[in-house]
Design an enzyme around this catalytic site. Structure first.
Site, mmCIF file in Angstrom:
data_model
loop_
_atom_site.group_PDB
_atom_site.id
_atom_site.type_symbol
_atom_site.label_atom_id
_atom_site.label_comp_id
_atom_site.label_asym_id
_atom_site.label_seq_id
_atom_site.Cartn_x
_atom_site.Cartn_y
_atom_site.Cartn_z
ATOM 1 N N ARG A 78 0.255 -8.102 14.148
ATOM 2 C CA ARG A 78 -0.400 -7.107 13.295
ATOM 3 C C ARG A 78 -1.356 -7.772 12.307
ATOM 4 N NH1 ARG A 78 4.827 -4.541 11.389
ATOM 5 N NH2 ARG A 78 3.591 -3.523 9.772
ATOM 6 N N ARG A 82 12.148 -1.744 10.458
ATOM 7 C CA ARG A 82 11.183 -1.075 11.328
ATOM 8 C C ARG A 82 11.068 -1.877 12.611
ATOM 9 N NH1 ARG A 82 5.709 0.200 8.168
ATOM 10 N NH2 ARG A 82 4.874 -0.658 10.083
ATOM 11 N N LYS A 122 0.831 -1.217 0.000
ATOM 12 C CA LYS A 122 0.000 0.000 0.000
ATOM 13 C C LYS A 122 0.862 1.263 0.000
ATOM 14 C CE LYS A 122 -2.071 -0.573 3.938
ATOM 15 N NZ LYS A 122 -1.500 -1.788 4.539
ATOM 16 N N ARG A 176 -8.906 1.743 9.591
ATOM 17 C CA ARG A 176 -8.544 0.391 10.008
ATOM 18 C C ARG A 176 -9.618 -0.245 10.875
ATOM 19 N NH1 ARG A 176 -2.647 1.267 9.521
ATOM 20 N NH2 ARG A 176 -1.518 -0.646 9.980
ATOM 21 N N ARG A 208 11.661 -6.073 4.884
ATOM 22 C CA ARG A 208 11.467 -4.660 4.568
ATOM 23 C C ARG A 208 12.467 -3.786 5.335
ATOM 24 N NH1 ARG A 208 5.450 -2.445 4.999
ATOM 25 N NH2 ARG A 208 5.546 -2.903 7.221
HETATM 26 P P1 ADP Z 1 1.549 -1.383 8.022
HETATM 27 O O1 ADP Z 1 1.172 -0.705 6.750
HETATM 28 O O2 ADP Z 1 2.826 -2.097 7.917
HETATM 29 O O3 ADP Z 1 0.417 -2.132 8.616
HETATM 30 P P2 ADP Z 1 1.534 1.216 9.202
HETATM 31 O O4 ADP Z 1 2.803 1.861 8.861
HETATM 32 O O5 ADP Z 1 0.309 1.602 8.430
HETATM 33 O O6 ADP Z 1 1.771 -0.339 9.163
HETATM 34 O O7 ADP Z 1 1.182 1.446 10.759
HETATM 35 C C1 ADP Z 1 2.116 1.144 11.767
HETATM 36 C C2 ADP Z 1 1.437 1.168 13.136
HETATM 37 O O8 ADP Z 1 0.870 2.480 13.379
HETATM 38 C C3 ADP Z 1 0.252 0.209 13.292
HETATM 39 O O9 ADP Z 1 0.650 -1.099 13.631
HETATM 40 C C4 ADP Z 1 -0.547 0.917 14.408
HETATM 41 O O10 ADP Z 1 0.040 0.708 15.680
HETATM 42 C C5 ADP Z 1 -0.385 2.380 14.062
HETATM 43 N N1 ADP Z 1 -1.466 2.862 13.164
HETATM 44 C C6 ADP Z 1 -1.309 3.313 11.885
HETATM 45 N N2 ADP Z 1 -2.504 3.664 11.342
HETATM 46 C C7 ADP Z 1 -3.435 3.431 12.299
HETATM 47 C C8 ADP Z 1 -4.855 3.565 12.352
HETATM 48 N N3 ADP Z 1 -5.562 4.008 11.286
HETATM 49 N N4 ADP Z 1 -5.495 3.218 13.495
HETATM 50 C C9 ADP Z 1 -4.818 2.773 14.568
HETATM 51 N N5 ADP Z 1 -3.484 2.598 14.591
HETATM 52 C C10 ADP Z 1 -2.779 2.923 13.470
#
Ligand code: ADP
Length: 250
Positions: A178, A167, A15, A90, A127
């Site tokens: 996750r 990360r 994404k 989410r 990654r």
């Molecule tokens: P990935 O795309 O690898 O799932 P992200 O970079 O989008 O991870 O997000 C990393 C972390 O930031 C998530 O695991 C969560 O803890 C937090 N986070 C990001 N976006 C949201 C959201 N919309 N609601 C709640 N927590 C979020």
């Protein structure tokens, strides 16, 4: 016409990479909640301190907090002509809030990138991100001499070179957590969008370039136009040239 795009899919689906290219090539901002939160943690701000532990465990930060952040970000002038959202919504509460935030902005296009879990674990474990600007690279898919080209975002990256790090939430245990949260909280929310005429699905096992093309076609078809029409509309808006596709970044 505004171009409002929401990228949906599990961690590691691609994404972020696709959102960044689409945003750049269409002259709209990419809004990544993960990037916003990571920057806050990196800078040690009050927000960063509040979310650091939750993120490290792979859990979601609170709905009210993240909804407030997105509402503020999408109200800025650069997002009026459109945006690409990555990492939001989410949960069902976030999806409802997004409907409210975008009520007066024309259609919101939702594209889900689908990838099987085992491939996601493999990708996320390999990654790397640039510690300075957050650019993404897949250590398995890029040779060492290509990595510097992948990240040219800040003066520091251009002069000293990117600093690739894993990360902190990309360890196998946290990735599995996750994914568990994704299937429990986020995937059911996607059903909320499925019945809408602007919902599309893409196969994320294709090459990044094929996914890029599929994304452009999906957005165009959701807007009821051909991909070429969308490209020329954007080329006009950007003054020509900038909408020409560039090589995949992985
Ligand atoms: P990935 O795309 O690898 O799932 P992200 O970079 O989008 O991870 O997000 C990393 C972390 O930031 C998530 O695991 C969560 O803890 C937090 N986070 C990001 N976006 C949201 C959201 N919309 N609601 C709640 N927590 C979020």
């Amino acid at each position: 016409m505004s171009l409002n795009l929401v990228m949906l899919g599990p961690p590691g689906a691609g994404k972020g990479t696709q959102a960044e290219r689409f945003a750049r090539e269409h002259g709209i901002p990419k809004v990544s909640t993960g990037d916003i939160l990571r920057e806050a943690v990196h800078s040690g701000s009050e927000l960063g301190l509040a979310v650091k532990e939750v993120m490290a465990r792979g859990e979601l930060v609170g709905d009210d907090l993240i909804i407030g952040i997105v509402r503020e970000r999408l109200s800025r002038p650069d997002a009026v002509a459109g945006f690409v959202l990555d990492g939001f919504p989410r949960t069902a509460a976030q999806a409802t809030a997004l409907d409210d935030i975008t009520a007066a902005r024309g259609p919101v296009i939702c594209v889900e990138i689908q990838v099987p879990d085992e491939e996601l674990v493999r990708r996320v474990r390999s990654r790397r991100v640039c510690e300075d600007c957050g650019a993404n690279a897949d250590a398995f898919e890029h040779k060492a001499d290509e990595l510097s080209e992948l990240c040219q975002n800040t003066d520091r990256c251009r002069s000293i070179g990117p600093k690739w790090v894993a990360r902190s939430d990309d360890s196998e245990t946290v990735v599995r957590e996750r994914l568990k949260i994704y299937w429990r909280d986020t995937r059911p929310m996607i059903d909320f969008y499925k019945s809408r005429p602007t919902f599309r699905v893409i196969d994320g096992l294709q090459t990044p370039e094929q996914v890029r093309e599929a994304l452009v076609s999906a957005v165009a078809s959701a807007l009821g136009m051909a991909a070429s029409q969308l490209q020329s509309m954007v080329a006009q808006k950007l003054g020509g040239g900038a909408a020409t596709p560039r090589r995949a970044r992985g």
